[in-house]
Write a protein that holds these residues in place. Sequence first.
Motif, PDB file in Angstrom:
ATOM      1  N   VAL A 475       0.840  -1.191   0.000  1.00 31.37           N
ATOM      2  CA  VAL A 475       0.000   0.000   0.000  1.00 31.37           C
ATOM      3  C   VAL A 475       0.881   1.249   0.000  1.00 31.37           C
ATOM      4  CG1 VAL A 475      -1.929   1.152   1.127  1.00 31.37           C
ATOM      5  CG2 VAL A 475      -1.627  -1.321   1.394  1.00 31.37           C
ATOM      6  N   PRO A 476       0.639   2.202  -0.906  1.00 31.32           N
ATOM      7  CA  PRO A 476       1.459   3.414  -0.944  1.00 31.32           C
ATOM      8  C   PRO A 476       1.520   4.109   0.412  1.00 31.32           C
ATOM      9  CG  PRO A 476       0.005   3.306  -2.851  1.00 31.32           C
ATOM     10  CD  PRO A 476      -0.408   2.198  -1.936  1.00 31.32           C
ATOM     11  N   ASN A 477       2.702   4.626   0.731  1.00 30.87           N
ATOM     12  CA  ASN A 477       2.928   5.284   2.025  1.00 30.87           C
ATOM     13  C   ASN A 477       3.745   6.560   1.807  1.00 30.87           C
ATOM     14  OD1 ASN A 477       3.072   5.814   4.765  1.00 30.87           O
ATOM     15  ND2 ASN A 477       4.759   4.402   5.142  1.00 30.87           N
ATOM     16  N   GLY A 478       3.315   7.374   0.859  1.00 32.16           N
ATOM     17  CA  GLY A 478       4.014   8.621   0.572  1.00 32.16           C
ATOM     18  C   GLY A 478       5.426   8.368   0.108  1.00 32.16           C
ATOM     19  N   GLU A 479       6.364   9.062   0.686  1.00 26.03           N
ATOM     20  CA  GLU A 479       7.765   8.930   0.315  1.00 26.03           C
ATOM     21  C   GLU A 479       8.436   7.738   1.002  1.00 26.03           C
ATOM     22  OE1 GLU A 479       9.225  10.878  -1.939  1.00 26.03           O
ATOM     23  OE2 GLU A 479       7.348  11.966  -2.227  1.00 26.03           O
ATOM     24  N   LEU A 480       7.734   7.115   1.951  1.00 26.03           N
ATOM     25  CA  LEU A 480       8.322   6.028   2.729  1.00 26.03           C
ATOM     26  C   LEU A 480       8.087   4.684   2.048  1.00 26.03           C
ATOM     27  CD1 LEU A 480       7.153   7.180   6.275  1.00 26.03           C
ATOM     28  CD2 LEU A 480       9.336   7.662   5.142  1.00 26.03           C
ATOM     29  N   GLU A 481       8.678   3.639   2.626  1.00 32.34           N
ATOM     30  CA  GLU A 481       8.452   2.290   2.122  1.00 32.34           C
ATOM     31  C   GLU A 481       6.963   1.961   2.208  1.00 32.34           C
ATOM     32  OE1 GLU A 481      10.557  -0.203   0.874  1.00 32.34           O
ATOM     33  OE2 GLU A 481      11.879   1.521   0.632  1.00 32.34           O
ATOM     34  N   PRO A 482       6.414   1.256   1.217  1.00 30.77           N
ATOM     35  CA  PRO A 482       4.982   0.934   1.262  1.00 30.77           C
ATOM     36  C   PRO A 482       4.635   0.087   2.484  1.00 30.77           C
ATOM     37  CG  PRO A 482       5.915   0.472  -0.914  1.00 30.77           C
ATOM     38  CD  PRO A 482       7.074   0.746  -0.002  1.00 30.77           C
ATOM     39  N   PHE A 483       3.390   0.245   2.969  1.00 28.03           N
ATOM     40  CA  PHE A 483       2.859  -0.702   3.931  1.00 28.03           C
ATOM     41  C   PHE A 483       2.683  -2.045   3.229  1.00 28.03           C
ATOM     42  CE2 PHE A 483       0.923   3.376   5.371  1.00 28.03           C
ATOM     43  CZ  PHE A 483       1.420   3.415   6.674  1.00 28.03           C
ATOM     44  N   VAL A 484       2.896  -3.137   3.930  1.00 24.37           N
ATOM     45  CA  VAL A 484       2.592  -4.464   3.395  1.00 24.37           C
ATOM     46  C   VAL A 484       1.577  -5.089   4.338  1.00 24.37           C
ATOM     47  CG1 VAL A 484       3.462  -6.716   2.715  1.00 24.37           C
ATOM     48  CG2 VAL A 484       4.891  -4.687   2.394  1.00 24.37           C
ATOM     49  N   ARG A 485       0.369  -5.332   3.847  1.00 24.66           N
ATOM     50  CA  ARG A 485      -0.702  -5.873   4.661  1.00 24.66           C
ATOM     51  C   ARG A 485      -1.323  -7.082   3.960  1.00 24.66           C
ATOM     52  NH1 ARG A 485       1.690  -3.046   7.534  1.00 24.66           N
ATOM     53  NH2 ARG A 485       0.963  -1.248   8.774  1.00 24.66           N
ATOM     54  N   GLN A 486      -1.831  -8.007   4.778  1.00 24.01           N
ATOM     55  CA  GLN A 486      -2.443  -9.218   4.244  1.00 24.01           C
ATOM     56  C   GLN A 486      -3.965  -9.063   4.250  1.00 24.01           C
ATOM     57  OE1 GLN A 486       0.098  -9.540   6.813  1.00 24.01           O
ATOM     58  NE2 GLN A 486       1.497  -9.638   5.062  1.00 24.01           N
ATOM     59  N   TYR A 487      -4.594  -9.372   3.102  1.00 19.82           N
ATOM     60  CA  TYR A 487      -6.046  -9.319   2.994  1.00 19.82           C
ATOM     61  C   TYR A 487      -6.556 -10.586   2.314  1.00 19.82           C
ATOM     62  CZ  TYR A 487      -5.379  -4.409   4.143  1.00 19.82           C
ATOM     63  OH  TYR A 487      -5.015  -3.247   4.776  1.00 19.82           O
ATOM     64  N   SER A 488      -7.615 -11.153   2.878  1.00 15.33           N
ATOM     65  CA  SER A 488      -8.204 -12.372   2.325  1.00 15.33           C
ATOM     66  C   SER A 488      -8.902 -12.068   1.002  1.00 15.33           C
ATOM     67  CB  SER A 488      -9.217 -12.968   3.309  1.00 15.33           C
ATOM     68  OG  SER A 488      -8.586 -13.366   4.501  1.00 15.33           O
ATOM     69  N   LEU A 489      -8.884 -13.044   0.111  1.00 14.19           N
ATOM     70  CA  LEU A 489      -9.612 -12.925  -1.149  1.00 14.19           C
ATOM     71  C   LEU A 489     -11.059 -13.333  -0.903  1.00 14.19           C
ATOM     72  CD1 LEU A 489      -6.981 -14.404  -3.631  1.00 14.19           C
ATOM     73  CD2 LEU A 489      -7.514 -12.000  -3.186  1.00 14.19           C
ATOM     74  N   SER A 490     -11.986 -12.482  -1.315  1.00 17.48           N
ATOM     75  CA  SER A 490     -13.403 -12.719  -1.030  1.00 17.48           C
ATOM     76  C   SER A 490     -14.217 -12.990  -2.282  1.00 17.48           C
ATOM     77  CB  SER A 490     -13.993 -11.506  -0.299  1.00 17.48           C
ATOM     78  OG  SER A 490     -13.950 -10.355  -1.129  1.00 17.48           O
ATOM     79  N   SER A 491     -13.567 -13.036  -3.427  1.00 23.58           N
ATOM     80  CA  SER A 491     -14.291 -13.236  -4.680  1.00 23.58           C
ATOM     81  C   SER A 491     -14.448 -14.723  -4.968  1.00 23.58           C
ATOM     82  CB  SER A 491     -13.560 -12.519  -5.816  1.00 23.58           C
ATOM     83  OG  SER A 491     -12.168 -12.777  -5.765  1.00 23.58           O
ATOM     84  N   ASP A 492     -14.811 -15.046  -6.175  1.00 18.06           N
ATOM     85  CA  ASP A 492     -15.039 -16.430  -6.588  1.00 18.06           C
ATOM     86  C   ASP A 492     -13.745 -17.002  -7.154  1.00 18.06           C
ATOM     87  OD1 ASP A 492     -15.842 -18.832  -7.653  1.00 18.06           O
ATOM     88  OD2 ASP A 492     -17.659 -18.022  -8.587  1.00 18.06           O
ATOM     89  N   PRO A 493     -13.212 -18.089  -6.588  1.00 17.04           N
ATOM     90  CA  PRO A 493     -11.973 -18.663  -7.129  1.00 17.04           C
ATOM     91  C   PRO A 493     -12.080 -19.070  -8.591  1.00 17.04           C
ATOM     92  CG  PRO A 493     -12.461 -19.584  -4.958  1.00 17.04           C
ATOM     93  CD  PRO A 493     -13.666 -18.790  -5.380  1.00 17.04           C
ATOM     94  N   ALA A 494     -13.303 -19.271  -9.071  1.00 16.91           N
ATOM     95  CA  ALA A 494     -13.477 -19.664 -10.472  1.00 16.91           C
ATOM     96  C   ALA A 494     -13.304 -18.485 -11.421  1.00 16.91           C
ATOM     97  CB  ALA A 494     -14.860 -20.287 -10.674  1.00 16.91           C
TER      98      ALA A 494
END
Length: 750
Positions: A475-494
């Motif tokens: 995730v963009p964090n301005g001039e700093l290193e990006p945030f790295v966050r984990q998010y579950s996939l909620s869509s259809d695997p197909a």
Amino acid sequence: MTAVHDDARPTGRCPVAHGFDAMGDDYYRDPARHFAEVRDATPVFFYPYLNAWIVTKREDCLAVLSDWQTYSSAANSAADVPEKYREVYPPELVAKMIVGQDPPGHTEARSVAQRGFVKERMDRLQPEIEARAHRIIDRFENNGSANLLEEYSLELTTQTIMALLGLGYEHEAMMRQLRDDLFAVLSSAHEPLPEPRRSEVWDRFVAANLVLRDIIDSRRDSDADDIISVMASARAEDGSYALPTPQIALHVSEFAAAGTDTTAQAMTNAVIFLAQHPEVLQDAIDEPELWPRAFEETVRRRPSSTFTSRRATRDVELSGVRIAAGEMIWIALASANTDPEHVERPFEFDIHRPDPADHLAFTAGRHTCLGNPLARVQGATGLRVLFERLPSLRPDEAEELDFLRMALLPVRRSLQVSWDVADVERSKERTVRTLSLEVLARTEASDGVVALTLGHPDGGELPRWKAGAHVDVHVPNGELEPFVRQYSLSSDPAERTTYRIGVLKEVSGRGGSAAVHEALVPGSRVTVSWPRNNFRLAPSPKYLFVAGGIGITPILAMIREAERAGAQWELVYGGRTRSSMAFLAELAVHGDRVEVVPQDERGLIDLPGLFRQVREDTLVYACGPEPLLHAAEECTAHWPKDSLRLERFAPKAVERTVPDTAFEVEFAESGTVVQVGSEQTILEAAEQAGLPVISSCKTGMCGTCETPLLAGRADHRDSILSTSEQETGATVMICVSRAAAGCPRLVLDR
């Protein structure tokens, strides 16, 4: 650019370098060595084929490059525009190419263009370059061979310049062709284009520039940060636009050429040098911070542009040779970079030189390559990813001379390479694969929750996944290193072309979710990892799903998978208020199989009542805040072992009854033994020892660092492995787990 008609070649100028041939095999095999054969005897010589003087010594080259008043760049863009196009593309416009201007015009144009190529911006682009490199390799890694130049190097540089220019994939074919046509137009300043090629080149070149002009006009006053928008919105001191539209289109054409081919040539040349020096390649693989040095040494040893040129504005003398006003001078960059009066061991490929950037590959002075920050970031990243994924890759025939023979820019057209396809599986244990995606849609899923649909800008298929999978989002964090966050996939695997994530804005969080809400909108580019699954839906005839708040996201995909399998299922879904509960409309189609429990209406989920009676042949999947999961663990204690599967938002609290102590870890694959201190993790100790380990969250939640355990007993502190998995002791999360009390040594399969 590289030759003149025989009729135009003057004779009688001296000295000449007998044996020097810019069209011969020796030159294309190794330009620097070919120059070395004549440099001592004739440091400055006349070369009739180019109707130009060639300067080979570094001191002379710097003298020419640093004095624009004596050595003008204006002749570099003296292309002959066909009569039919002079109304829309007058010759004076061609003369405004950045490479063919002197101050003050050059200064004005460069100052505007430079805003899009600042080093800080190029550094921020690095994750996207890395993601694109991974995706390109995904296409061919299982083939065992490729034309590296076309399938990887040029593909990567073209995709990157397209992203920098903010151009969609619908313009890719045009921009690829524009690259070649720009070089042809430049060359026509020195070598007339024969018909019908001249007309074909100019037809395409002008047509592409007219398309670019429309795009530029549409981005006037844009606040976007792509290079076209930056140049289009730049204003002069009087408030007028800094550059006219046709001139910006011309500069974009220059970027399409210089920003793709030269870096692609350099990366491909690096592969050849590294194959010739396997010890250097191994150093870079073992110490990834050396890849920028490998790229710098490549362009020092063989710059993509062998020459740059100037015209003398007055009579001058270089190395005792008189050059008359008006005559062309070609500066031999490849020769200057290997001048033994400046460089020790000039022909050794040494990535440990004290000053790796001490070369003229990007020229010097006012005309120092505008895109050199991009080339440096892209070249080093492209090489690192390539050899992380395919460490056994080697050229089939490094001496193959498949070049478009131009003296200024010897364009290699192919390099066939091969590798052991076993690299593909091995690299998955060493490399976090990433994707460069675009936010295709954004919806408000509930109060405080946004749903983002992600996909490739070109609509291509995404890596497969199964219910329970998550992705790391940079995730963009301005001039700093990006945030790295984990998010579950909620869509259809197909659904193979999109991923969907749901993100709750955590008001008191660490900033990542807030950045998602603020920065990611339709059209935003974002880097994500390949899907990983620590919450996989195991086969079962019956499921009981429990979700709290945003914990509904992985459950949505599980419901789809259970439906396809014909399994029985029910969901109990709790939240603070009905308006805060995401995806309720999507769940409504399932009727009474979904029980919605808003806390302000019904209180907390009755977990004791829900789990009081053991349900036969039923697996429980729960995701949500820690109090919910802790209560679920307590309430299912009487259920069969491993009936409950959890996914946490935060690391599980670990109760320690004794202080941590030091222990040893042996990495079986390399035979390396490291000492893990009492305040250190296995991951940290391995990284300090230079071992190729990978990680992401470093909290025991994402599973990236999971490593097979061959011997010893582990103190499992992760939030992923089930009780049975921890008791079995087959794997360990090295970012948090340690050796069990009384176990002095672990042996890991890495």
